[in-house]
Design a protein around this motif. Structure first.
Motif, PDB file in Angstrom:
ATOM      1  N   ILE A   1       0.706  -1.155   0.005  1.00  0.00           N
ATOM      2  CA  ILE A   1      -0.102  -0.240  -0.387  1.00  0.00           C
ATOM      3  C   ILE A   1       1.039   1.237   0.131  1.00  0.00           C
ATOM      4  CG2 ILE A   1      -1.701   1.504   0.925  1.00  0.00           C
ATOM      5  CD1 ILE A   1      -3.188  -0.909  -0.086  1.00  0.00           C
ATOM      6  N   VAL A   2       0.752   1.980  -0.793  1.00  0.00           N
ATOM      7  CA  VAL A   2       1.159   3.166  -0.863  1.00  0.00           C
ATOM      8  C   VAL A   2       0.351   4.547  -1.363  1.00  0.00           C
ATOM      9  CG1 VAL A   2       2.704   5.123  -2.239  1.00  0.00           C
ATOM     10  CG2 VAL A   2       3.275   1.972  -2.146  1.00  0.00           C
ATOM     11  N   SER A   3       0.343   5.510  -0.097  1.00  0.00           N
ATOM     12  CA  SER A   3      -0.619   6.530  -0.082  1.00  0.00           C
ATOM     13  C   SER A   3      -0.550   7.713  -0.572  1.00  0.00           C
ATOM     14  CB  SER A   3      -1.801   6.594   0.958  1.00  0.00           C
ATOM     15  OG  SER A   3      -2.224   5.511   1.167  1.00  0.00           O
ATOM     16  N   ILE A   4      -0.586   8.761  -1.403  1.00  0.00           N
ATOM     17  CA  ILE A   4       0.465   9.622  -1.288  1.00  0.00           C
ATOM     18  C   ILE A   4      -1.260  11.261  -0.570  1.00  0.00           C
ATOM     19  CG2 ILE A   4       0.262  11.430  -3.490  1.00  0.00           C
ATOM     20  CD1 ILE A   4       0.416   9.210  -5.637  1.00  0.00           C
ATOM     21  N   LYS A   5      -0.705  12.050  -0.208  1.00  0.00           N
ATOM     22  CA  LYS A   5      -1.390  12.213   1.092  1.00  0.00           C
ATOM     23  C   LYS A   5      -1.138  14.097   0.006  1.00  0.00           C
ATOM     24  CE  LYS A   5      -0.931   9.218   4.606  1.00  0.00           C
ATOM     25  NZ  LYS A   5      -0.703   9.330   5.932  1.00  0.00           N
ATOM     26  N   ASN A   6      -2.161  14.635   0.041  1.00  0.00           N
ATOM     27  CA  ASN A   6      -1.937  16.046   0.536  1.00  0.00           C
ATOM     28  C   ASN A   6      -3.141  16.502   1.672  1.00  0.00           C
ATOM     29  OD1 ASN A   6      -5.225  16.347  -0.262  1.00  0.00           O
ATOM     30  ND2 ASN A   6      -4.508  16.795  -2.430  1.00  0.00           N
ATOM     31  N   THR A   7      -3.522  17.566   1.291  1.00  0.00           N
ATOM     32  CA  THR A   7      -4.458  18.218   2.514  1.00  0.00           C
ATOM     33  C   THR A   7      -5.787  17.695   3.041  1.00  0.00           C
ATOM     34  OG1 THR A   7      -4.665  20.618   1.738  1.00  0.00           O
ATOM     35  CG2 THR A   7      -2.835  20.583   3.236  1.00  0.00           C
ATOM     36  N   ASN A   8      -6.243  17.096   1.849  1.00  0.00           N
ATOM     37  CA  ASN A   8      -7.317  17.002   1.721  1.00  0.00           C
ATOM     38  C   ASN A   8      -7.833  15.275   1.413  1.00  0.00           C
ATOM     39  OD1 ASN A   8      -8.458  19.465   2.585  1.00  0.00           O
ATOM     40  ND2 ASN A   8      -7.999  20.056   0.019  1.00  0.00           N
ATOM     41  N   LYS A   9      -6.707  14.637   1.668  1.00  0.00           N
ATOM     42  CA  LYS A   9      -7.482  13.389   0.821  1.00  0.00           C
ATOM     43  C   LYS A   9      -5.635  12.882   0.324  1.00  0.00           C
ATOM     44  CE  LYS A   9      -8.844  15.056  -2.831  1.00  0.00           C
ATOM     45  NZ  LYS A   9      -8.375  16.428  -3.191  1.00  0.00           N
ATOM     46  N   THR A  10      -6.495  11.262   0.792  1.00  0.00           N
ATOM     47  CA  THR A  10      -5.554  10.112   1.246  1.00  0.00           C
ATOM     48  C   THR A  10      -5.792   9.442  -0.214  1.00  0.00           C
ATOM     49  OG1 THR A  10      -4.369  10.298   3.037  1.00  0.00           O
ATOM     50  CG2 THR A  10      -3.844   8.529   1.859  1.00  0.00           C
ATOM     51  N   TYR A  11      -4.972   8.818  -1.478  1.00  0.00           N
ATOM     52  CA  TYR A  11      -5.173   7.816  -2.336  1.00  0.00           C
ATOM     53  C   TYR A  11      -4.258   6.791  -2.503  1.00  0.00           C
ATOM     54  CZ  TYR A  11      -2.807   9.930  -6.184  1.00  0.00           C
ATOM     55  OH  TYR A  11      -2.348  10.883  -7.296  1.00  0.00           O
ATOM     56  N   THR A  12      -4.918   5.564  -2.685  1.00  0.00           N
ATOM     57  CA  THR A  12      -3.754   4.617  -3.065  1.00  0.00           C
ATOM     58  C   THR A  12      -3.138   4.346  -4.193  1.00  0.00           C
ATOM     59  OG1 THR A  12      -5.183   3.283  -1.485  1.00  0.00           O
ATOM     60  CG2 THR A  12      -3.914   1.874  -2.867  1.00  0.00           C
ATOM     61  N   LYS A  13      -2.089   5.367  -4.680  1.00  0.00           N
ATOM     62  CA  LYS A  13      -1.581   4.110  -5.900  1.00  0.00           C
ATOM     63  C   LYS A  13      -1.108   2.623  -6.429  1.00  0.00           C
ATOM     64  CE  LYS A  13       3.476   4.981  -7.687  1.00  0.00           C
ATOM     65  NZ  LYS A  13       4.886   4.524  -7.551  1.00  0.00           N
ATOM     66  N   MET A  14      -0.701   1.865  -4.739  1.00  0.00           N
ATOM     67  CA  MET A  14      -0.894   0.754  -5.260  1.00  0.00           C
ATOM     68  C   MET A  14      -1.496  -0.574  -4.877  1.00  0.00           C
ATOM     69  SD  MET A  14       2.517  -1.624  -5.789  1.00  0.00           S
ATOM     70  CE  MET A  14       3.304  -0.649  -6.853  1.00  0.00           C
ATOM     71  N   GLU A  15      -2.345  -1.080  -4.836  1.00  0.00           N
ATOM     72  CA  GLU A  15      -3.478  -1.865  -4.076  1.00  0.00           C
ATOM     73  C   GLU A  15      -2.916  -3.134  -4.838  1.00  0.00           C
ATOM     74  OE1 GLU A  15      -6.306  -3.068  -2.228  1.00  0.00           O
ATOM     75  OE2 GLU A  15      -5.865  -1.762  -2.219  1.00  0.00           O
ATOM     76  N   SER A  16      -2.639  -4.102  -4.869  1.00  0.00           N
ATOM     77  CA  SER A  16      -2.001  -5.463  -4.362  1.00  0.00           C
ATOM     78  C   SER A  16      -1.437  -6.255  -5.742  1.00  0.00           C
ATOM     79  CB  SER A  16      -3.774  -6.083  -3.975  1.00  0.00           C
ATOM     80  OG  SER A  16      -4.546  -6.857  -4.638  1.00  0.00           O
ATOM     81  N   GLN A  17      -1.109  -7.509  -5.128  1.00  0.00           N
ATOM     82  CA  GLN A  17      -0.608  -8.395  -7.024  1.00  0.00           C
ATOM     83  C   GLN A  17      -1.603  -9.638  -6.365  1.00  0.00           C
ATOM     84  OE1 GLN A  17       3.580  -8.186  -6.701  1.00  0.00           O
ATOM     85  NE2 GLN A  17       3.188  -7.663  -8.730  1.00  0.00           N
ATOM     86  N   SER A  18      -2.313 -10.663  -7.629  1.00  0.00           N
ATOM     87  CA  SER A  18      -3.175 -11.570  -7.314  1.00  0.00           C
ATOM     88  C   SER A  18      -1.972 -12.593  -7.795  1.00  0.00           C
ATOM     89  CB  SER A  18      -4.250 -11.808  -8.243  1.00  0.00           C
ATOM     90  OG  SER A  18      -3.725 -11.684  -9.563  1.00  0.00           O
ATOM     91  N   ASP A  19      -2.543 -13.635  -8.298  1.00  0.00           N
ATOM     92  CA  ASP A  19      -1.551 -15.461  -8.258  1.00  0.00           C
ATOM     93  C   ASP A  19      -1.081 -15.181  -9.544  1.00  0.00           C
ATOM     94  OD1 ASP A  19      -1.621 -16.113  -6.044  1.00  0.00           O
ATOM     95  OD2 ASP A  19      -3.484 -17.855  -6.982  1.00  0.00           O
ATOM     96  N   ASN A  20      -1.381 -13.729 -10.430  1.00  0.00           N
ATOM     97  CA  ASN A  20      -0.709 -13.438 -11.888  1.00  0.00           C
ATOM     98  C   ASN A  20      -0.190 -12.446 -11.338  1.00  0.00           C
ATOM     99  OD1 ASN A  20      -2.899 -10.901 -11.655  1.00  0.00           O
ATOM    100  ND2 ASN A  20      -4.892 -11.934 -13.021  1.00  0.00           N
ATOM    101  N   ASN A  21       0.387 -11.984 -10.815  1.00  0.00           N
ATOM    102  CA  ASN A  21       1.576 -10.930 -10.609  1.00  0.00           C
ATOM    103  C   ASN A  21       0.343 -10.150 -11.134  1.00  0.00           C
ATOM    104  OD1 ASN A  21       3.186 -12.581  -9.634  1.00  0.00           O
ATOM    105  ND2 ASN A  21       4.087 -13.240 -11.622  1.00  0.00           N
ATOM    106  N   MET A  22      -0.264  -9.363 -11.466  1.00  0.00           N
ATOM    107  CA  MET A  22      -1.387  -8.061 -11.792  1.00  0.00           C
ATOM    108  C   MET A  22      -1.398  -7.303 -10.324  1.00  0.00           C
ATOM    109  SD  MET A  22      -1.944  -6.244 -14.072  1.00  0.00           S
ATOM    110  CE  MET A  22      -1.069  -7.200 -15.269  1.00  0.00           C
ATOM    111  N   GLU A  23      -1.274  -6.094 -10.608  1.00  0.00           N
ATOM    112  CA  GLU A  23      -1.008  -5.077  -9.753  1.00  0.00           C
ATOM    113  C   GLU A  23      -2.839  -4.148  -9.869  1.00  0.00           C
ATOM    114  OE1 GLU A  23       2.165  -2.657  -9.757  1.00  0.00           O
ATOM    115  OE2 GLU A  23       3.867  -3.942  -9.987  1.00  0.00           O
TER     116      GLU A  23
END
Length: 376
Positions: free
Chosen positions: A12-34
């Motif tokens: 989990i890599v979150s990018i933040k500013n003063t009002n919000k946080t959003y996820t850059k990378m969520e996960s990887q499954s068995d097929n290696n896709m993020e």
């Protein structure tokens, strides 16, 4: 360690500013896709998406991109879905609608397994309402795309270019109506400048219209202008990037090298002037370093180019295109591993170009850098 293998992990890599946080990378499954959040939205998209610009092959530009028919498209889509790539990007202008038609036919019976991204605004004819983002044009264009795609909704609709002749409020209010009607779920832009995107976001904020969650932009190792203004804007405002032409308009395939003629079948023979300009010496220097890293990692030049992009801030998905199964499988090999920090730094150094004003002081002068630390 020359490169980093990544298997069955969650990061989990979150990018933040003063009002919000959003996820850059969520996960990887068995097929290696993020899977990553598309900007500040809750929509999960694969790190790699598939561009259907090669479907159809109609017209002077797209005939050089590819001429994939329905049967071939089904096979490429099969491979994508098996690898976890479930986002397919097209546009009404691609092969004058043929790309959408072929994609729609090829996904029959499995619409619920995938997401469709399409774009409109560029000219589809010579009539007064065949181009632009007016309410009249957008409503007609979306209905036409829905018909060609054989679906009743579009997951992601992007304004393909800024239309300076139509008020931004008119564009956004029309997109609001399309979302409320169920025909469109998310909206974004492509090829906007920083001020055009920021003004649009401000009007969305003022009137409560849907916000653009993605900016489909050109970005590659031989074209890093996206970093100057659009990347900081994207991070601050929660606008993700869908990267088009990650191989620099076909230059980072490993087939173009110093002191060698262009390959006979290279599309650059006919379309170089239609794409982003690239200095030859910059290209050769970048490829020289990529050759070294390819030797260290056992990865191909395209895989290295795409993996570098996947590690950049704000990138939600990199659009890969392929005219055949071999190209597609090679591009899919860009995930499931990471270039090492040292390799990324070497690619950063060799590909950096002097920034235009007012950006160069922020890169070259310490006082500016202290006030505004660079993202990359």
């Amino acid at each position: 360690m020359p490169f980093i293998e990544v298997q069955h992990c969650i990061e989990i890599v979150s990018i933040k500013n003063t009002n919000k946080t959003y996820t850059k990378m969520e996960s990887q499954s068995d097929n290696n896709m993020e899977y990553r959040n598309l900007g500040a939205s809750g929509l999960k998209v694969p790190a790699l998406s598939f561009g259907a610009g090669t479907f159809g092959g109609n017209g002077p530009l797209f005939s050089h991109w590819g001429d994939t028919d329905v049967e071939q498209a089904r096979r490429l889509i099969d491979i994508c879905l098996e690898a976890g790539v479930n986002l397919f990007d097209t546009a009404d202008v691609y092969s004058n609608g043929a790309s959408e038609e072929i994609l729609g036919e090829a996904i029959k019976g499995r619409r619920d397994q995938l997401m469709i991204s399409t774009k409109t605004t560029l000219p589809m004819g010579d009539g007064p309402h065949d181009a632009g983002s007016s309410r009249h044009r957008l409503l007609r264009a979306v209905n036409a795309s829905l018909k060609r795609l054989q679906t009743d909704y579009i997951d992601l609709l992007q304004i393909h270019a800024f239309d300076g002749s139509t008020p931004i409020k008119e564009v956004l209010s029309t997109l609001d109506d399309l979302i409320r009607s169920g025909k469109v779920r998310y909206v974004g832009v492509s090829n906007f400048s920083g001020w055009q995107l920021m003004k649009s976001l401000a009007i969305s904020e003022r009137y409560g219209y849907p916000r653009y969650v993605v900016n489909q932009s050109y970005y590659s190792l031989v074209g890093r202008d996206y970093e100057w203004e659009l990347m900081p804007l994207g991070q601050d405002q929660g606008v993700g990037a869908m990267v088009w032409s990650p191989l620099g308009w076909g230059r980072l395939t490993g087939k173009i090298r110093r002191d060698q003629p262009l390959p006979e079948k290279s599309r650059l023979h006919e379309t170089a002037n239609a794409g982003p300009p690239v200095n030859d010496e910059l290209l050769y220097d970048v490829v020289d370093v990529m050759d070294e890293i390819a030797e260290e990692t056992g990865k191909s030049i395209p895989q290295i180019a795409i993996n570098w992009l996947l590690q950049r801030p704000t990138v939600s998905s990199v659009i890969i295109g392929a005219r055949n199964e071999e190209q597609l499988r090679d591009n899919l090999g860009a995930v499931g591993w990471n270039l090492s920090p040292e390799q990324v730094a070497r690619l950063d150094d060799v590909s950096e170009k002097p920034a235009a004003y007012p950006y160069w002081p922020y890169r070259r002068q310490e006082g500016f850098r202290k006030l505004n630390p660079p993202l990359v």
